[in-house]
Scaffold this motif. Structure first.
Motif, PDB file in Angstrom:
ATOM      1  N   LYS A 161      13.091  41.905  28.493  1.00 19.00           N
ATOM      2  CA  LYS A 161      14.316  42.145  27.721  1.00 19.00           C
ATOM      3  C   LYS A 161      15.430  42.689  28.608  1.00 19.00           C
ATOM      4  CE  LYS A 161      15.966  44.359  23.507  1.00 19.00           C
ATOM      5  NZ  LYS A 161      15.588  45.204  22.331  1.00 19.00           N
ATOM      6  N   ILE A 162      15.063  43.582  29.522  1.00 20.17           N
ATOM      7  CA  ILE A 162      16.077  44.150  30.414  1.00 20.17           C
ATOM      8  C   ILE A 162      16.625  43.071  31.355  1.00 20.17           C
ATOM      9  CG2 ILE A 162      16.435  45.808  32.289  1.00 20.17           C
ATOM     10  CD1 ILE A 162      14.467  47.656  30.909  1.00 20.17           C
ATOM     11  N   GLN A 163      15.752  42.191  31.823  1.00 19.71           N
ATOM     12  CA  GLN A 163      16.213  41.105  32.701  1.00 19.71           C
ATOM     13  C   GLN A 163      17.107  40.121  31.958  1.00 19.71           C
ATOM     14  OE1 GLN A 163      12.690  39.357  34.404  1.00 19.71           O
ATOM     15  NE2 GLN A 163      12.275  41.136  35.748  1.00 19.71           N
ATOM     16  N   SER A 164      16.867  39.957  30.649  1.00 26.72           N
ATOM     17  CA  SER A 164      17.746  39.079  29.864  1.00 26.72           C
ATOM     18  C   SER A 164      19.149  39.652  29.737  1.00 26.72           C
ATOM     19  CB  SER A 164      17.151  38.860  28.471  1.00 26.72           C
ATOM     20  OG  SER A 164      17.130  40.074  27.726  1.00 26.72           O
ATOM     21  N   LEU A 165      19.274  40.958  29.912  1.00 25.38           N
ATOM     22  CA  LEU A 165      20.591  41.616  29.873  1.00 25.38           C
ATOM     23  C   LEU A 165      21.216  41.720  31.258  1.00 25.38           C
ATOM     24  CD1 LEU A 165      19.790  44.509  27.358  1.00 25.38           C
ATOM     25  CD2 LEU A 165      21.094  42.433  26.878  1.00 25.38           C
ATOM     26  N   GLY A 166      20.524  41.161  32.260  1.00 23.79           N
ATOM     27  CA  GLY A 166      21.081  41.128  33.606  1.00 23.79           C
ATOM     28  C   GLY A 166      20.943  42.411  34.379  1.00 23.79           C
ATOM     29  N   ALA A 167      19.811  43.116  34.211  1.00 25.86           N
ATOM     30  CA  ALA A 167      19.600  44.388  34.917  1.00 25.86           C
ATOM     31  C   ALA A 167      18.136  44.502  35.318  1.00 25.86           C
ATOM     32  CB  ALA A 167      20.005  45.562  34.038  1.00 25.86           C
ATOM     33  N   SER A 168      17.818  45.513  36.094  1.00 22.00           N
ATOM     34  CA  SER A 168      16.434  45.764  36.522  1.00 22.00           C
ATOM     35  C   SER A 168      15.881  46.974  35.782  1.00 22.00           C
ATOM     36  CB  SER A 168      16.385  46.022  38.037  1.00 22.00           C
ATOM     37  OG  SER A 168      17.089  47.206  38.361  1.00 22.00           O
ATOM     38  N   VAL A 169      14.552  47.012  35.691  1.00 16.91           N
ATOM     39  CA  VAL A 169      13.898  48.108  34.983  1.00 16.91           C
ATOM     40  C   VAL A 169      14.177  49.446  35.670  1.00 16.91           C
ATOM     41  CG1 VAL A 169      11.673  49.022  34.225  1.00 16.91           C
ATOM     42  CG2 VAL A 169      12.093  46.557  34.149  1.00 16.91           C
ATOM     43  N   THR A 170      14.179  49.452  36.986  1.00 22.32           N
ATOM     44  CA  THR A 170      14.408  50.701  37.736  1.00 22.32           C
ATOM     45  C   THR A 170      15.783  51.278  37.443  1.00 22.32           C
ATOM     46  OG1 THR A 170      12.970  49.891  39.510  1.00 22.32           O
ATOM     47  CG2 THR A 170      14.451  51.724  40.019  1.00 22.32           C
ATOM     48  N   ASP A 171      16.800  50.421  37.467  1.00 23.14           N
ATOM     49  CA  ASP A 171      18.166  50.904  37.203  1.00 23.14           C
ATOM     50  C   ASP A 171      18.274  51.492  35.804  1.00 23.14           C
ATOM     51  OD1 ASP A 171      18.949  50.119  39.716  1.00 23.14           O
ATOM     52  OD2 ASP A 171      19.766  48.183  39.057  1.00 23.14           O
ATOM     53  N   VAL A 172      17.694  50.814  34.841  1.00 28.77           N
ATOM     54  CA  VAL A 172      17.796  51.283  33.456  1.00 28.77           C
ATOM     55  C   VAL A 172      17.092  52.620  33.288  1.00 28.77           C
ATOM     56  CG1 VAL A 172      17.102  50.803  31.074  1.00 28.77           C
ATOM     57  CG2 VAL A 172      18.081  48.986  32.472  1.00 28.77           C
ATOM     58  N   ARG A 173      15.906  52.748  33.841  1.00 33.45           N
ATOM     59  CA  ARG A 173      15.137  53.980  33.629  1.00 33.45           C
ATOM     60  C   ARG A 173      15.709  55.153  34.412  1.00 33.45           C
ATOM     61  NH1 ARG A 173       8.880  51.746  33.048  1.00 33.45           N
ATOM     62  NH2 ARG A 173       9.321  50.574  31.116  1.00 33.45           N
ATOM     63  N   VAL A 174      16.219  54.903  35.591  1.00 32.98           N
ATOM     64  CA  VAL A 174      16.842  55.994  36.349  1.00 32.98           C
ATOM     65  C   VAL A 174      18.083  56.500  35.629  1.00 32.98           C
ATOM     66  CG1 VAL A 174      18.069  56.570  38.477  1.00 32.98           C
ATOM     67  CG2 VAL A 174      15.907  55.320  38.588  1.00 32.98           C
ATOM     68  N   VAL A 175      18.926  55.581  35.171  1.00 26.18           N
ATOM     69  CA  VAL A 175      20.160  55.982  34.473  1.00 26.18           C
ATOM     70  C   VAL A 175      19.840  56.704  33.171  1.00 26.18           C
ATOM     71  CG1 VAL A 175      22.226  55.119  33.311  1.00 26.18           C
ATOM     72  CG2 VAL A 175      21.568  54.189  35.531  1.00 26.18           C
ATOM     73  N   THR A 176      18.885  56.183  32.398  1.00 23.28           N
ATOM     74  CA  THR A 176      18.554  56.822  31.118  1.00 23.28           C
ATOM     75  C   THR A 176      17.938  58.208  31.328  1.00 23.28           C
ATOM     76  OG1 THR A 176      16.465  55.586  31.134  1.00 23.28           O
ATOM     77  CG2 THR A 176      18.282  54.684  29.830  1.00 23.28           C
ATOM     78  N   ILE A 177      17.094  58.365  32.341  1.00 21.60           N
ATOM     79  CA  ILE A 177      16.493  59.679  32.589  1.00 21.60           C
ATOM     80  C   ILE A 177      17.569  60.695  32.980  1.00 21.60           C
ATOM     81  CG2 ILE A 177      15.042  60.976  34.201  1.00 21.60           C
ATOM     82  CD1 ILE A 177      13.113  58.639  34.198  1.00 21.60           C
ATOM     83  N   ILE A 178      18.480  60.300  33.847  1.00 23.56           N
ATOM     84  CA  ILE A 178      19.555  61.220  34.255  1.00 23.56           C
ATOM     85  C   ILE A 178      20.413  61.612  33.060  1.00 23.56           C
ATOM     86  CG2 ILE A 178      21.677  61.398  35.612  1.00 23.56           C
ATOM     87  CD1 ILE A 178      20.330  59.701  37.756  1.00 23.56           C
ATOM     88  N   MET A 179      20.725  60.646  32.208  1.00 26.85           N
ATOM     89  CA  MET A 179      21.562  60.947  31.047  1.00 26.85           C
ATOM     90  C   MET A 179      20.815  61.810  30.038  1.00 26.85           C
ATOM     91  SD  MET A 179      23.664  57.395  30.481  1.00 26.85           S
ATOM     92  CE  MET A 179      24.845  58.189  29.427  1.00 26.85           C
ATOM     93  N   ILE A 180      19.509  61.592  29.877  1.00 28.40           N
ATOM     94  CA  ILE A 180      18.725  62.420  28.955  1.00 28.40           C
ATOM     95  C   ILE A 180      18.662  63.854  29.464  1.00 28.40           C
ATOM     96  CG2 ILE A 180      16.397  62.821  28.077  1.00 28.40           C
ATOM     97  CD1 ILE A 180      16.084  59.784  27.888  1.00 28.40           C
ATOM     98  N   VAL A 181      18.453  64.020  30.773  1.00 25.90           N
ATOM     99  CA  VAL A 181      18.412  65.371  31.347  1.00 25.90           C
ATOM    100  C   VAL A 181      19.756  66.079  31.167  1.00 25.90           C
ATOM    101  CG1 VAL A 181      18.228  66.659  33.516  1.00 25.90           C
ATOM    102  CG2 VAL A 181      16.584  64.850  32.998  1.00 25.90           C
ATOM    103  N   LEU A 182      20.845  65.385  31.437  1.00 23.17           N
ATOM    104  CA  LEU A 182      22.175  65.984  31.259  1.00 23.17           C
ATOM    105  C   LEU A 182      22.431  66.317  29.789  1.00 23.17           C
ATOM    106  CD1 LEU A 182      24.336  63.753  33.649  1.00 23.17           C
ATOM    107  CD2 LEU A 182      23.559  66.100  34.031  1.00 23.17           C
ATOM    108  N   MET A 183      21.993  65.453  28.912  1.00 24.90           N
ATOM    109  CA  MET A 183      22.185  65.682  27.481  1.00 24.90           C
ATOM    110  C   MET A 183      21.407  66.920  27.019  1.00 24.90           C
ATOM    111  SD  MET A 183      21.611  62.864  24.492  1.00 24.90           S
ATOM    112  CE  MET A 183      19.870  62.741  24.855  1.00 24.90           C
ATOM    113  N   SER A 184      20.151  67.052  27.447  1.00 22.71           N
ATOM    114  CA  SER A 184      19.339  68.207  27.064  1.00 22.71           C
ATOM    115  C   SER A 184      19.873  69.496  27.697  1.00 22.71           C
ATOM    116  CB  SER A 184      17.882  67.979  27.480  1.00 22.71           C
ATOM    117  OG  SER A 184      17.347  66.828  26.870  1.00 22.71           O
ATOM    118  N   ALA A 185      20.292  69.413  28.966  1.00 19.86           N
ATOM    119  CA  ALA A 185      20.807  70.603  29.651  1.00 19.86           C
ATOM    120  C   ALA A 185      22.101  71.101  29.006  1.00 19.86           C
ATOM    121  CB  ALA A 185      21.045  70.294  31.128  1.00 19.86           C
ATOM    122  N   SER A 186      22.973  70.187  28.637  1.00 22.48           N
ATOM    123  CA  SER A 186      24.225  70.595  27.995  1.00 22.48           C
ATOM    124  C   SER A 186      23.966  71.229  26.635  1.00 22.48           C
ATOM    125  CB  SER A 186      25.168  69.395  27.856  1.00 22.48           C
ATOM    126  OG  SER A 186      24.569  68.378  27.076  1.00 22.48           O
TER     127      SER A 186
END
Length: 379
Positions: A161-186
């Motif tokens: 599904k991620i490849q159908s959107l033109g991205a890689s699994v690593t990029d998606v998971r790294v970005v989502t983890i960073i955003m989740i951490v920032l969201m929880s920390a804030s």
């Protein structure tokens, strides 16, 4: 859900489309900047509209903090009668004009927009049009990436599904983890700021324990649910957390709760700037306390040798006892001398019993007024 929130889908999608048209004048219309800033602008618009509810939330929170001692007294008084306890609570809320639900109004008012944005992004991920998102805008939104992660991608999405959107699994998971951490920390910092700076610490109430528990529960909830949120929703929630944190910092600095640490800091700033005029009674009380502190003297410490030998300078009662002992000794000596002279004049030696009797008489005379015995020649 789609039937109930259908009108909000159109409202949210229309707002996003309008902001996207504006940012497309500066950025590429298929870029993540244009779509990401559209979502951020949606958050800002919603939060500006919710400012009156936020003001009510602040007032309600303060009133609830002020009422905690009275609420605790009612609970202790009607511990065995829950119905009477509820009636007294409602009466207290009515008398003080406090609404316990006011503290939840901003979150409750924002929830429908959050759910609508979630559904709009989910439709984009499923390649479905929704609201004012037509096929052209749908294709543009699917091409938009934020740091390499598509707006509609989730942490738990499969690789296909991620490849159908033109991205890689690593990029998606790294970005989502960073955003989740920032969201929880804030979220954690916002709640901690409220607990440490804007709460009256002189009053220990169950409300403080509840707020302390939420300080740790909310970040965990965001971390758990965040893995199922699309990247666009994470952008939305991170933006609203940052907005809440900044808004709360402004309120705490300008209008803190009386008795809190922030209130003391604000009073000091106003006093340093000459904008706070203290009453004469407060000034006099501070001066008296300062003079008492300066005049307070600590007793001199004696060495161990002086304390054991008793050679230290006697103070207070010890000096009085020393003087009294000297006077008693002098009177006893005078009495003995007078008795001796009496024996010499009569040619008799006074007996031991008579000497003891004379001593007792001298002591009795000392207690009555320290009267001296008469000389034998004056009898």
């Amino acid at each position: 859900m789609d039937t109930i929130l259908g009108p909000l889908y159109y409202a949210v999608s229309w707002i996003i489309v309008q902001f996207h048209s504006f940012y497309s004048l500066v950025f590429d219309r298929d870029s993540g900047a244009a779509w990401g800033l559209s979502i951020v602008s949606l958050v800002v618009l919603i939060r500006v509209c919710l400012i009156p509810l936020f003001v009510k939330q602040i007032k309600s929170t303060r009133n609830m903090q002020a009422l905690q001692p009275k609420m605790k007294a009612i609970q202790e008084r009607y511990k065995s009668d829950k119905q009477r306890q509820s009636e007294e609570m409602m009466k207290l809320y009515k008398e003080t004009g406090t609404n316990p639900l006011s503290s939840c109004l901003p979150i409750l008012a924002q929830s429908p927009f959050f759910i609508s944005l979630y559904q709009v992004l989910s439709h984009i991920a499923q390649n479905k049009t929704v609201g004012f998102i037509d096929p052209t805008l749908l294709a543009s939104a699917q091409k938009a990436h934020i740091f390499g992660a598509p707006l509609a991608a989730k942490f738990m999405d499969s690789a296909a599904k991620i490849q159908s959107l033109g991205a890689s699994v690593t990029d998606v998971r790294v970005v989502t983890i960073i955003m989740i951490v920032l969201m929880s920390a804030s979220q954690f910092y916002t709640q901690r700021q409220l607990m440490t700076k804007n709460v009256d610490l002189t009053v220990k109430t169950p409300f403080m324990q509840q707020q302390k528990m939420l300080m740790y529960v909310f970040p965990v909830m965001f971390a758990v649910f965040g893995i199922n949120f699309p990247v666009g929703v994470l952008v939305y929630w991170l933006t609203t957390n940052v907005w809440t944190m900044g808004q709360q910092m402004f309120v705490i600095r300008r209008n803190p709760t009386p008795g809190s640490k922030a209130f003391t800091e604000r009073q000091e700033r106003l006093r340093a700037a000459g904008k706070l005029v203290e009453s004469p009674a407060e000034i006099e009380a501070k001066q008296a306390a300062e003079e008492a502190r300066q005049n307070r003297q600590q007793p001199k410490r004696q060495t161990k040798a002086k304390r054991q030998s008793g050679t230290g300078a006697p103070t207070g009662g010890a000096q009085n006892r020393t003087r009294a002992g000297s006077a008693s000794g002098g009177t006893a000596a005078g009495s003995s001398k007078a008795s001796a002279q009496d024996g010499e004049g009569t040619g008799e030696t006074p007996a031991k019993g008579g000497s003891a009797s004379g001593s007792r008489t001298a002591k009795s005379g000392q207690r009555k007024g320290q009267q001296r015995p008469k000389h034998p020649s004056k009898k």
